[in-house]
Motif scaffolding. Structure first.
Motif, PDB file in Angstrom:
ATOM      1  N   PHE A  68       1.025  -1.304   0.061  1.00 51.82           N
ATOM      2  CA  PHE A  68       0.034  -0.041   0.052  1.00 51.82           C
ATOM      3  C   PHE A  68       0.808   1.285   0.016  1.00 51.82           C
ATOM      4  CE2 PHE A  68      -2.075   3.356   2.309  1.00 51.82           C
ATOM      5  CZ  PHE A  68      -3.067   3.490   1.743  1.00 51.82           C
ATOM      6  N   VAL A  69       2.045   1.114   0.751  1.00 49.86           N
ATOM      7  CA  VAL A  69       2.617   2.454   0.918  1.00 49.86           C
ATOM      8  C   VAL A  69       3.585   2.556  -0.299  1.00 49.86           C
ATOM      9  CG1 VAL A  69       4.604   3.592   2.321  1.00 49.86           C
ATOM     10  CG2 VAL A  69       3.086   1.992   3.239  1.00 49.86           C
ATOM     11  N   ILE A  70       4.185   1.349  -0.875  1.00 46.62           N
ATOM     12  CA  ILE A  70       5.042   1.593  -2.208  1.00 46.62           C
ATOM     13  C   ILE A  70       4.013   2.108  -3.240  1.00 46.62           C
ATOM     14  CG2 ILE A  70       5.852   0.480  -4.012  1.00 46.62           C
ATOM     15  CD1 ILE A  70       6.636  -1.848  -1.584  1.00 46.62           C
ATOM     16  N   ALA A  71       2.600   1.888  -3.328  1.00 43.02           N
ATOM     17  CA  ALA A  71       1.780   2.356  -4.311  1.00 43.02           C
ATOM     18  C   ALA A  71       1.409   3.813  -3.990  1.00 43.02           C
ATOM     19  CB  ALA A  71       0.296   1.609  -4.206  1.00 43.02           C
ATOM     20  N   ILE A  72       1.426   4.430  -2.776  1.00 42.35           N
ATOM     21  CA  ILE A  72       1.311   5.651  -2.575  1.00 42.35           C
ATOM     22  C   ILE A  72       2.435   6.250  -3.136  1.00 42.35           C
ATOM     23  CG2 ILE A  72       1.117   7.444  -0.759  1.00 42.35           C
ATOM     24  CD1 ILE A  72      -1.641   6.080  -1.150  1.00 42.35           C
ATOM     25  N   ALA A  73       3.747   5.898  -2.793  1.00 42.14           N
ATOM     26  CA  ALA A  73       4.829   6.434  -3.152  1.00 42.14           C
ATOM     27  C   ALA A  73       4.879   6.584  -4.803  1.00 42.14           C
ATOM     28  CB  ALA A  73       6.279   5.598  -2.816  1.00 42.14           C
ATOM     29  N   ILE A  74       4.700   5.606  -5.554  1.00 42.57           N
ATOM     30  CA  ILE A  74       4.512   5.575  -7.192  1.00 42.57           C
ATOM     31  C   ILE A  74       3.617   6.799  -7.498  1.00 42.57           C
ATOM     32  CG2 ILE A  74       3.879   4.416  -8.900  1.00 42.57           C
ATOM     33  CD1 ILE A  74       5.254   2.023  -7.730  1.00 42.57           C
ATOM     34  N   LEU A  75       2.457   6.870  -6.629  1.00 38.65           N
ATOM     35  CA  LEU A  75       1.387   7.710  -7.184  1.00 38.65           C
ATOM     36  C   LEU A  75       1.963   9.106  -6.936  1.00 38.65           C
ATOM     37  CD1 LEU A  75      -2.156   8.011  -7.481  1.00 38.65           C
ATOM     38  CD2 LEU A  75      -1.894   8.678  -4.931  1.00 38.65           C
ATOM     39  N   LEU A  76       2.664   9.439  -5.912  1.00 38.40           N
ATOM     40  CA  LEU A  76       3.130  10.760  -5.571  1.00 38.40           C
ATOM     41  C   LEU A  76       4.184  10.959  -6.662  1.00 38.40           C
ATOM     42  CD1 LEU A  76       2.661  12.208  -3.130  1.00 38.40           C
ATOM     43  CD2 LEU A  76       4.748  11.465  -2.129  1.00 38.40           C
ATOM     44  N   SER A  77       4.920  10.271  -6.859  1.00 34.91           N
ATOM     45  CA  SER A  77       6.142  10.241  -7.891  1.00 34.91           C
ATOM     46  C   SER A  77       5.648  10.415  -9.241  1.00 34.91           C
ATOM     47  CB  SER A  77       7.208   8.948  -7.915  1.00 34.91           C
ATOM     48  OG  SER A  77       8.348   9.356  -8.394  1.00 34.91           O
ATOM     49  N   SER A  78       4.505   9.947  -9.608  1.00 38.78           N
ATOM     50  CA  SER A  78       3.921  10.020 -10.793  1.00 38.78           C
ATOM     51  C   SER A  78       3.018  11.400 -11.050  1.00 38.78           C
ATOM     52  CB  SER A  78       2.995   9.111 -11.369  1.00 38.78           C
ATOM     53  OG  SER A  78       3.694   7.755 -11.098  1.00 38.78           O
ATOM     54  N   PHE A  79       2.343  11.775 -10.068  1.00 35.36           N
ATOM     55  CA  PHE A  79       1.589  12.986 -10.216  1.00 35.36           C
ATOM     56  C   PHE A  79       2.247  14.053  -9.954  1.00 35.36           C
ATOM     57  CE2 PHE A  79      -1.556   9.932 -10.220  1.00 35.36           C
ATOM     58  CZ  PHE A  79      -2.750  10.442 -10.967  1.00 35.36           C
ATOM     59  N   VAL A  80       3.384  14.114  -9.072  1.00 38.49           N
ATOM     60  CA  VAL A  80       4.104  15.392  -8.548  1.00 38.49           C
ATOM     61  C   VAL A  80       5.379  15.155  -9.419  1.00 38.49           C
ATOM     62  CG1 VAL A  80       5.263  16.453  -6.761  1.00 38.49           C
ATOM     63  CG2 VAL A  80       3.097  15.364  -6.363  1.00 38.49           C
TER      64      VAL A  80
END
Lengths: 226, 302
Positions: free
Chosen positions: A142-154
């Protein structure tokens, strides 16, 4: 294609001083807790649901895991865009493969870290806590997916470094707070902490969340220019 | 067979239409040169064809595959983008191996060494890319574009920033690859290079293709006069006056300096008449050159 990205991401995670610190921390905690509990057998009686031998690793992952993942992987996607290596990757493989590969590479890194930690503990406890390992991996997914989300959108790694720390602190604070405060109890279903306290198929809910987040990132990346 | 077919391709960034609807085709084995000033839209067009950015409108086919199936197209193309970078902690061999894995291709170590030798990176195979110069990165860019036996390669300014020797080697390599049947799509600002190695050229202006054709076609297009330069021994003023008096219907424009007579004829059939007339007037012609239109003239619309 996806495996090439996965292996590349996995290897690169071992090449930074930050990851070395995290690995050393996990190994030290595993050694120390294993040694401590094997020397203090009486403490093992008061264990509740969590095997005491791995309780320190569990606490480390649940309280600081988000911060560790964000520290190591906040820039896993936007770094490739900023350094313009993404322009080479997208001409050779699908955007889906890049995101899935990144996710799997980071997941593999944490899987190996936890596997080694649990193996060390099992040397002292003579028992391998497989369910606890699966639970923590589900949490980390879950945390890794959040990191990827953040890194893709920002788009800027500098921004995700700051946001990563913020998110890394907010997830455990809000996640755990929502477990005990009736006013925000609805939020507990959105964070993996609630599911960590449950057993059975509930432990896979964070994993399901992570897949949904990764799918969202893939949909976004399919429409992006580099 | 057309290796690349582009129909009314458009790209919009916010409110600006950068590529305004380009259509062209590139045949199998052709070296296609894509020219244009900075900001003309050529890199955006290449980026759309290679999956770096997505078209707003229009369609294209590469090797018969629609752009809607871009992931399938990627199996057949090699790309050297205009701006790109590499993993600084990896060396050239590691890069090429990684890119081969991305393309699901197995490459032997000796093939990688061969490729690096072809682009002039031999001796630097194990050096970290972080220590590479701009030119060396450019060479690695070409090597990685060739990984996985592509059918068409896109090279965005392949020789810019290279020393003359390296640029020449790359140009020779492009010609050799074309002879081996590879289709090459390249952008360049070097008009001499384009003239030397391209079979067909398109010139882009303000998001549209303004001229397209073979080098010969482009040189002949829009030409109404034949320019000749004559060297004589004697009075240049007298010779020029004689030409103008006797061939006034055939000469569009004439002038001279102390070394040459510059004459613009309506038709090339007038050249022998011109030489005969000078000889009959007792003027010895030492040199006569027909001035060919260069790519520079084509590009600048002279």
């Amino acid at each position: 294609m996806m495996w090439a990205i996965c292996i590349q991401e996995f290897k690169s995670l071992f090449k930074t001083w930050k990851s070395m610190l995290v690995i050393i921390l996990f190994l030290s905690i595993s050694f120390l807790s294993g040694k401590f509990f094997s020397n203090h057998q009486t403490l093992l009686m008061n264990n509740g649901d969590v095997p005491v031998f791995v309780s320190s690793i569990r606490a480390l992952v649940l309280f600081l895991g988000t911060l560790f993942v964000m520290a190591l992987s906040h820039d896993c996607v936007n770094k490739e865009i900023e350094h313009q290596t993404m322009r080479l990757l997208v001409t050779k493989c699908s955007r889906d493969a890049i995101i899935f590969g990144k996710f799997l590479g980071i997941f593999l890194f944490w899987g190996v870290c936890l596997l080694i930690s649990f193996s060390i503990v099992s040397l002292y406890s003579n028992e391998f806590y497989i369910m606890e390992l699966i639970k923590l991996l589900s949490f980390l997914s879950f945390v890794i997916a959040i990191a990827i989300l953040l890194s893709s959108f920002v788009h800027r790694p500098n921004h995700t470094m700051f946001l990563g720390i913020l998110v890394g602190l907010l997830i455990p604070i809000i996640g755990i707070w929502s477990l005990f405060d009736a006013r925000i109890s609805m939020l507990k279903y959105m964070f993996p902490y609630y599911y960590m306290m449950e057993n059975g198929l509930y432990i896979f809910v964070p994993l399901l969340f992570s897949f949904l987040i990764v799918l969202l990132v893939i949909l976004y990346m399919r429409g992006r220019d580099f | 067979m057309n290796m690349i077919e582009v129909h009314e391709l458009k790209k919009r960034y916010k409110d600006v239409l950068v590529v305004k609807g380009v259509s062209f085709h590139v045949q199998n084995g052709e070296v296609f040169g894509f020219l244009g000033k900075n900001g003309a839209g050529k890199t955006t067009t290449v980026n759309m064809l290679t999956g770096i950015c997505l078209p707003t409108e229009g369609k294209f086919f590469i090797n018969g595959i629609s752009h809607r199936n871009m992931d399938e197209i990627k199996k057949y193309i090699g790309v050297m983008p205009d701006v790109s970078n590499y993993y600084l902690h990896m060396n050239a061999i590691e890069h090429l191996k990684f890119f081969a894995q991305l393309k699901r291709t197995k490459v032997k170590k000796e093939n990688i060494y061969d490729l690096l030798e072809q682009v002039g990176l031999n001796g630097h195979e194990k050096k970290k890319v972080g220590h590479y110069s701009f030119g060396m990165k450019k060479k690695l860019g070409i090597a990685q574009a060739l990984i996985g036996d592509p059918k068409v390669i896109f090279l965005d300014e392949p020789t810019s920033g290279l020393d003359p020797e390296s640029a020449f080697a790359i140009q020779e390599m492009i010609k050799r690859l074309s002879n081996e049947g590879l289709t090459i799509f390249m952008t360049s600002h070097n008009l001499y290079e384009v003239e030397k190695i391209c079979d067909k050229v398109a010139i882009m202006e303000n998001g549209l293709i303004s001229k397209i054709g073979t080098i010969e076609q482009l040189k002949k297009s829009g030409v109404s006069h034949v320019e000749i330069v004559i060297k004589i021994k004697g009075d240049y003023n007298y010779a020029a006056q004689r030409l103008q008096q006797t061939m006034s219907d055939e000469i569009a424009h004439i002038y001279h300096d102390h070394h040459y007579i510059y004459c613009s004829l309506y038709h090339e059939d007038s050249i022998p008449t011109c030489v005969r007339m000078l000889c009959n007037s007792g003027i010895n012609v030492y040199e006569l050159n027909v001035k060919e239109r260069s790519m520079e003239d084509v590009f600048f619309g002279k």
